[in-house]
Design a protein around this motif. Sequence first.
Motif, PDB file in Angstrom:
ATOM      1  N   GLU A 144       0.867  -1.179   0.000  1.00 15.78           N
ATOM      2  CA  GLU A 144       0.000   0.000   0.000  1.00 15.78           C
ATOM      3  C   GLU A 144       0.905   1.230   0.000  1.00 15.78           C
ATOM      4  OE1 GLU A 144      -4.053   1.748   1.273  1.00 15.78           O
ATOM      5  OE2 GLU A 144      -3.561  -0.375   1.223  1.00 15.78           O
ATOM      6  N   VAL A 145       0.997   1.904  -1.118  1.00 24.03           N
ATOM      7  CA  VAL A 145       1.904   3.045  -1.269  1.00 24.03           C
ATOM      8  C   VAL A 145       1.177   4.336  -0.900  1.00 24.03           C
ATOM      9  CG1 VAL A 145       3.272   4.389  -2.914  1.00 24.03           C
ATOM     10  CG2 VAL A 145       3.267   1.885  -3.038  1.00 24.03           C
ATOM     11  N   SER A 146       1.782   5.098  -0.002  1.00 21.88           N
ATOM     12  CA  SER A 146       1.243   6.412   0.370  1.00 21.88           C
ATOM     13  C   SER A 146       2.406   7.373   0.529  1.00 21.88           C
ATOM     14  CB  SER A 146       0.440   6.311   1.668  1.00 21.88           C
ATOM     15  OG  SER A 146       1.280   5.891   2.723  1.00 21.88           O
ATOM     16  N   SER A 147       2.092   8.647   0.506  1.00 24.68           N
ATOM     17  CA  SER A 147       3.145   9.655   0.622  1.00 24.68           C
ATOM     18  C   SER A 147       3.776   9.597   2.009  1.00 24.68           C
ATOM     19  CB  SER A 147       2.564  11.049   0.373  1.00 24.68           C
ATOM     20  OG  SER A 147       3.584  12.010   0.507  1.00 24.68           O
ATOM     21  N   PRO A 148       5.108   9.553   2.061  1.00 24.99           N
ATOM     22  CA  PRO A 148       5.786   9.528   3.363  1.00 24.99           C
ATOM     23  C   PRO A 148       6.007  10.925   3.937  1.00 24.99           C
ATOM     24  CG  PRO A 148       7.369   9.164   1.617  1.00 24.99           C
ATOM     25  CD  PRO A 148       6.017   9.308   0.961  1.00 24.99           C
ATOM     26  N   THR A 149       5.031  11.805   3.796  1.00 25.51           N
ATOM     27  CA  THR A 149       5.176  13.206   4.172  1.00 25.51           C
ATOM     28  C   THR A 149       5.668  13.386   5.603  1.00 25.51           C
ATOM     29  OG1 THR A 149       3.452  13.823   2.628  1.00 25.51           O
ATOM     30  CG2 THR A 149       3.961  15.409   4.345  1.00 25.51           C
ATOM     31  N   PHE A 150       5.076  12.701   6.554  1.00 25.56           N
ATOM     32  CA  PHE A 150       5.466  12.905   7.950  1.00 25.56           C
ATOM     33  C   PHE A 150       6.521  11.906   8.406  1.00 25.56           C
ATOM     34  CE2 PHE A 150       1.262  14.780   7.502  1.00 25.56           C
ATOM     35  CZ  PHE A 150       1.565  16.079   7.869  1.00 25.56           C
ATOM     36  N   ALA A 151       6.510  10.702   7.862  1.00 26.16           N
ATOM     37  CA  ALA A 151       7.505   9.693   8.231  1.00 26.16           C
ATOM     38  C   ALA A 151       8.828   9.937   7.506  1.00 26.16           C
ATOM     39  CB  ALA A 151       6.986   8.302   7.894  1.00 26.16           C
ATOM     40  N   LEU A 152       8.800  10.667   6.413  1.00 27.12           N
ATOM     41  CA  LEU A 152       9.925  10.982   5.534  1.00 27.12           C
ATOM     42  C   LEU A 152      10.375   9.810   4.659  1.00 27.12           C
ATOM     43  CD1 LEU A 152      12.214  13.249   7.751  1.00 27.12           C
ATOM     44  CD2 LEU A 152      10.422  13.934   6.149  1.00 27.12           C
ATOM     45  N   VAL A 153      10.196   8.574   5.122  1.00 31.88           N
ATOM     46  CA  VAL A 153      10.622   7.421   4.324  1.00 31.88           C
ATOM     47  C   VAL A 153       9.704   6.233   4.604  1.00 31.88           C
ATOM     48  CG1 VAL A 153      12.338   6.687   6.041  1.00 31.88           C
ATOM     49  CG2 VAL A 153      12.590   5.969   3.685  1.00 31.88           C
ATOM     50  N   HIS A 154       9.329   5.524   3.528  1.00 30.28           N
ATOM     51  CA  HIS A 154       8.587   4.260   3.626  1.00 30.28           C
ATOM     52  C   HIS A 154       9.374   3.196   2.869  1.00 30.28           C
ATOM     53  CE1 HIS A 154       4.374   6.312   4.079  1.00 30.28           C
ATOM     54  NE2 HIS A 154       5.036   6.288   5.214  1.00 30.28           N
ATOM     55  N   GLU A 155       9.478   2.030   3.464  1.00 28.90           N
ATOM     56  CA  GLU A 155      10.098   0.882   2.799  1.00 28.90           C
ATOM     57  C   GLU A 155       8.982  -0.069   2.387  1.00 28.90           C
ATOM     58  OE1 GLU A 155      13.572  -0.924   4.656  1.00 28.90           O
ATOM     59  OE2 GLU A 155      13.583   0.757   6.073  1.00 28.90           O
ATOM     60  N   TYR A 156       8.999  -0.508   1.118  1.00 27.91           N
ATOM     61  CA  TYR A 156       7.941  -1.372   0.604  1.00 27.91           C
ATOM     62  C   TYR A 156       8.400  -2.797   0.335  1.00 27.91           C
ATOM     63  CZ  TYR A 156       5.674   3.144  -0.048  1.00 27.91           C
ATOM     64  OH  TYR A 156       5.141   4.386   0.150  1.00 27.91           O
ATOM     65  N   GLY A 157       9.636  -3.129   0.640  1.00 29.43           N
ATOM     66  CA  GLY A 157      10.117  -4.490   0.429  1.00 29.43           C
ATOM     67  C   GLY A 157      10.442  -4.751  -1.027  1.00 29.43           C
ATOM     68  N   GLY A 158      10.517  -6.030  -1.376  1.00 29.41           N
ATOM     69  CA  GLY A 158      10.813  -6.432  -2.744  1.00 29.41           C
ATOM     70  C   GLY A 158      12.282  -6.762  -2.938  1.00 29.41           C
ATOM     71  N   THR A 159      12.577  -7.269  -4.127  1.00 32.49           N
ATOM     72  CA  THR A 159      13.946  -7.594  -4.515  1.00 32.49           C
ATOM     73  C   THR A 159      14.195  -7.000  -5.895  1.00 32.49           C
ATOM     74  OG1 THR A 159      13.795  -9.661  -3.292  1.00 32.49           O
ATOM     75  CG2 THR A 159      15.607  -9.453  -4.841  1.00 32.49           C
ATOM     76  N   PRO A 160      14.864  -5.875  -6.007  1.00 35.05           N
ATOM     77  CA  PRO A 160      15.412  -5.077  -4.914  1.00 35.05           C
ATOM     78  C   PRO A 160      14.289  -4.358  -4.162  1.00 35.05           C
ATOM     79  CG  PRO A 160      15.676  -3.892  -6.967  1.00 35.05           C
ATOM     80  CD  PRO A 160      15.093  -5.244  -7.317  1.00 35.05           C
ATOM     81  N   PRO A 161      14.564  -3.932  -2.932  1.00 35.53           N
ATOM     82  CA  PRO A 161      13.538  -3.213  -2.183  1.00 35.53           C
ATOM     83  C   PRO A 161      13.269  -1.834  -2.794  1.00 35.53           C
ATOM     84  CG  PRO A 161      15.565  -3.368  -0.902  1.00 35.53           C
ATOM     85  CD  PRO A 161      15.773  -4.152  -2.156  1.00 35.53           C
ATOM     86  N   VAL A 196      12.275   1.930  -1.803  1.00 32.61           N
ATOM     87  CA  VAL A 196      12.283   2.847  -0.667  1.00 32.61           C
ATOM     88  C   VAL A 196      11.817   4.207  -1.181  1.00 32.61           C
ATOM     89  CG1 VAL A 196      13.666   3.877   1.183  1.00 32.61           C
ATOM     90  CG2 VAL A 196      14.185   1.561   0.375  1.00 32.61           C
ATOM     91  N   HIS A 197      10.812   4.776  -0.512  1.00 30.58           N
ATOM     92  CA  HIS A 197      10.112   5.984  -0.960  1.00 30.58           C
ATOM     93  C   HIS A 197      10.372   7.122   0.038  1.00 30.58           C
ATOM     94  CE1 HIS A 197       5.781   7.617  -1.988  1.00 30.58           C
ATOM     95  NE2 HIS A 197       6.732   8.413  -2.448  1.00 30.58           N
TER      96      HIS A 197
END
Length: 160
Positions: free
Chosen positions: A71-88, A90-91
């Motif tokens: 579930e992709v969302s804007s990382p506005t307050f967290a600054l970074v989201h990791e979504y996994g995968g190979t390669p991972p 990172v947003h």
Amino acid sequence: MWYSLRKFIFLRKERAAVQWETCSERETEAAGARLAARLHPGSVVALYGGLGMGKTAFVRGMAEGMGLSAEVSSPTFALVHEYGGTPPLVHFDMYRVNGWEDLDSTGFFDYIGRGAVLAVEWSENIEAALPPDAIRVRFEALGETKRRITVTGVEEDRCG
């Protein structure tokens, strides 16, 4: 599946660019998926454009194109989201980053060294820190939902 993306290819200073015009959020996601299929570990995708231009929708498409069901969302307050995968995937959201100290606290430099694919919203705030081979994606409003998306730093055949 790719909807009616209109594609234009042109050369600028020996670097290929791909340009799409999209008319909906779903078409913007499809453009992101199309680019993602050509990325490799260590790719940095620098996203430029104002609020509501479709940057997060594009990253959602990248995740889809990389085979992720996150579930992709804007990382506005967290600054970074990791979504996994190979390669991972990172947003990052660099909207609130105002200097090298802020940038370092996001872990940006650590992620570059890990071989992840980085999607960086508000890249204009960290231009000096981007690697020279970063793929640059610029969003331009052509109407309420219509966007021109210009991708530079990729080979013509890498974007289909």
